[in-house]
Enzyme design. Structure first.
Site, mmCIF file in Angstrom:
data_model
loop_
_atom_site.group_PDB
_atom_site.id
_atom_site.type_symbol
_atom_site.label_atom_id
_atom_site.label_comp_id
_atom_site.label_asym_id
_atom_site.label_seq_id
_atom_site.Cartn_x
_atom_site.Cartn_y
_atom_site.Cartn_z
ATOM 1 N N HIS A 119 43.801 41.713 37.075
ATOM 2 C CA HIS A 119 44.267 43.037 36.633
ATOM 3 C C HIS A 119 45.026 43.776 37.726
ATOM 4 O O HIS A 119 44.901 43.493 38.913
ATOM 5 C CB HIS A 119 43.090 43.906 36.181
ATOM 6 C CG HIS A 119 42.116 44.209 37.285
ATOM 7 N ND1 HIS A 119 41.212 43.291 37.750
ATOM 8 C CD2 HIS A 119 41.921 45.326 38.019
ATOM 9 C CE1 HIS A 119 40.490 43.824 38.714
ATOM 10 N NE2 HIS A 119 40.910 45.064 38.916
ATOM 11 N N ASP A 121 45.065 47.811 38.829
ATOM 12 C CA ASP A 121 44.113 48.895 38.605
ATOM 13 C C ASP A 121 44.679 50.004 37.714
ATOM 14 O O ASP A 121 45.869 50.353 37.803
ATOM 15 C CB ASP A 121 43.693 49.521 39.945
ATOM 16 C CG ASP A 121 42.745 48.617 40.719
ATOM 17 O OD1 ASP A 121 41.977 47.865 40.089
ATOM 18 O OD2 ASP A 121 42.779 48.660 41.964
ATOM 19 N N HIS A 269 45.102 41.628 41.018
ATOM 20 C CA HIS A 269 44.062 41.030 41.853
ATOM 21 C C HIS A 269 42.889 40.531 41.014
ATOM 22 O O HIS A 269 42.746 40.900 39.842
ATOM 23 C CB HIS A 269 43.607 41.983 42.963
ATOM 24 C CG HIS A 269 43.144 43.318 42.496
ATOM 25 N ND1 HIS A 269 44.001 44.373 42.280
ATOM 26 C CD2 HIS A 269 41.914 43.784 42.211
ATOM 27 C CE1 HIS A 269 43.316 45.426 41.888
ATOM 28 N NE2 HIS A 269 42.037 45.095 41.830
ATOM 29 N N ARG A 284 36.093 51.258 47.539
ATOM 30 C CA ARG A 284 37.552 51.412 47.375
ATOM 31 C C ARG A 284 37.982 52.866 47.405
ATOM 32 O O ARG A 284 37.387 53.702 46.717
ATOM 33 C CB ARG A 284 37.992 50.800 46.042
ATOM 34 C CG ARG A 284 39.514 50.753 45.902
ATOM 35 C CD ARG A 284 39.930 50.087 44.618
ATOM 36 N NE ARG A 284 40.113 51.039 43.535
ATOM 37 C CZ ARG A 284 40.023 50.741 42.244
ATOM 38 N NH1 ARG A 284 39.734 49.512 41.862
ATOM 39 N NH2 ARG A 284 40.208 51.665 41.327
HETATM 40 C C1 SIN Z 1 38.850 46.065 42.744
HETATM 41 O O1 SIN Z 1 39.244 45.642 41.643
HETATM 42 O O2 SIN Z 1 39.239 47.121 43.204
HETATM 43 C C2 SIN Z 1 37.840 45.269 43.523
HETATM 44 C C3 SIN Z 1 38.372 43.978 44.046
HETATM 45 C C4 SIN Z 1 37.302 43.205 44.767
HETATM 46 O O3 SIN Z 1 36.106 43.449 44.513
HETATM 47 O O4 SIN Z 1 37.633 42.340 45.585
#
Ligand code: SIN
Length: 295
Positions: A119, A121, A269, A284
């Site tokens: 995805h 974000d 990611h 995050r």
């Molecule tokens: C996220 O989607 O912000 C997290 C990515 C992760 O946990 O590596």
């Protein structure tokens, strides 16, 4: 004529190293201490590196919550999240444990692992976030790597016929497709009210680089507008699956206190869920988007 002294970049810029981590995207940044305030020149250099490499990796940054927030604010305003928990006292820092906000247990693991998805974000927002800055808080002994993919390269490699077909298409993005299943009816109704589905172009032009990016993803994109449901489903599955090819990816193997900083307008990611029964906790900071995606 009086000679003005030559402008020299700040010493902290001279100290940084930028080492590409993959042929397409990703770079390891050395020589930076994110526990300290950064000069304007260094922030500009990191911004330029982010635009070029799309995702930056920093090692051994034992930063405080305050440092994390300060680093994020160099790049814009920060935003919280309508569903994901935050660190107590720090509404700008998301506490991300498990997958899709679900703690991994013996019961949830068999459901969460196959449901894990690539995805970008918060594409359910009118202005999806500009960047994410992720800090490893609790690392499993093995696994829990994060993959990043270059959505410009994915777009560029599409067959010309597909590019022509999607050039003028829009798609719908909905928070409820991802978070809707594990929240109360009341919260669901609140999300539906506060975050109505958003329409974004299937191909987005990056507001700073001018590159074209494929801008649909498995998590939030529900349908392509103007197509019959079956055609929308097929085209969406074809487009969203492109990201799975390793050719477009770089894989980040975490280390204690590593930090990852990605351009959310240029990448997708995927956090690999292979570490259970161990825990993995990341935090995050999210830099707010400044533009409504345009073709
Ligand atoms: C996220 O989607 O912000 C997290 C990515 C992760 O946990 O590596």
């Amino acid at each position: 004529m009086s000679a003005l002294p030559a402008l020299t970049p700040a010493a902290d810029v001279a100290a940084i190293t930028i080492t590409p981590a993959g042929p397409l995207l990703g770079a390891e940044i050395g020589g930076v201490d994110l526990r300290k305030p950064l000069s304007g020149d260094l922030v500009a250099a990191l911004r330029a590196a982010l635009l070029k490499h799309k995702v930056l990796f920093f090692r051994d940054q034992d930063i405080s919550y305050e440092d994390h927030v300060r680093f994020g604010r160099y790049f814009g305003e920060l935003e919280g999240h309508p569903v994901t928990a935050t660190v107590p006292g720090f509404p700008e820092i998301l506490h991300i444990e498990g997958a899709d906000g679900t703690k991994i247990t013996a019961e949830t693991h068999p459901i969460a692992r196959p449901a894990n998805k690539w995805h970008t974000d918060v594409t359910f927002r009118e202005k999806p976030s500009l960047a994410g800055i992720l800090r490893m808080r609790k690392m499993p002994p093995l696994g829990g790597d994060t993959l990043f993919a270059d959505t410009h390269a994915i777009y560029e490699d599409l067959p010309p016929k597909v590019k022509a077909r999607i050039a003028a298409l829009d798609a719908e993005h909905d928070i409820l497709q991802s978070f809707g299943y594990r929240i109360s009816d009341e919260k669901r109704a609140e999300l539906a009210r506060d975050y109505p589905p958003r329409t974004h172009p299937v191909v987005r032009t990056h507001p700073e680089t001018g590159e074209r990016h494929l801008f649909v993803n498995h998590v939030f994109t529900t349908r392509i507008l103007g197509l019959e449901p079956e055609d929308s489903k097929k085209l969406l599955a074809y487009l969203t699956d492109r990201v799975k090819a390793p050719e477009y990816q770089v894989r980040f193997r975490w280390s204690p206190n590593a930090i990852v900083f990605w351009d959310n307008r240029a990448t997708q990611h995927y956090a690999i869920l292979d570490y259970w029964p161990h825990d993995r906790i990341v935090e995050r900071v999210t830099v707010m988007g400044t533009d409504v995606p345009r073709r």
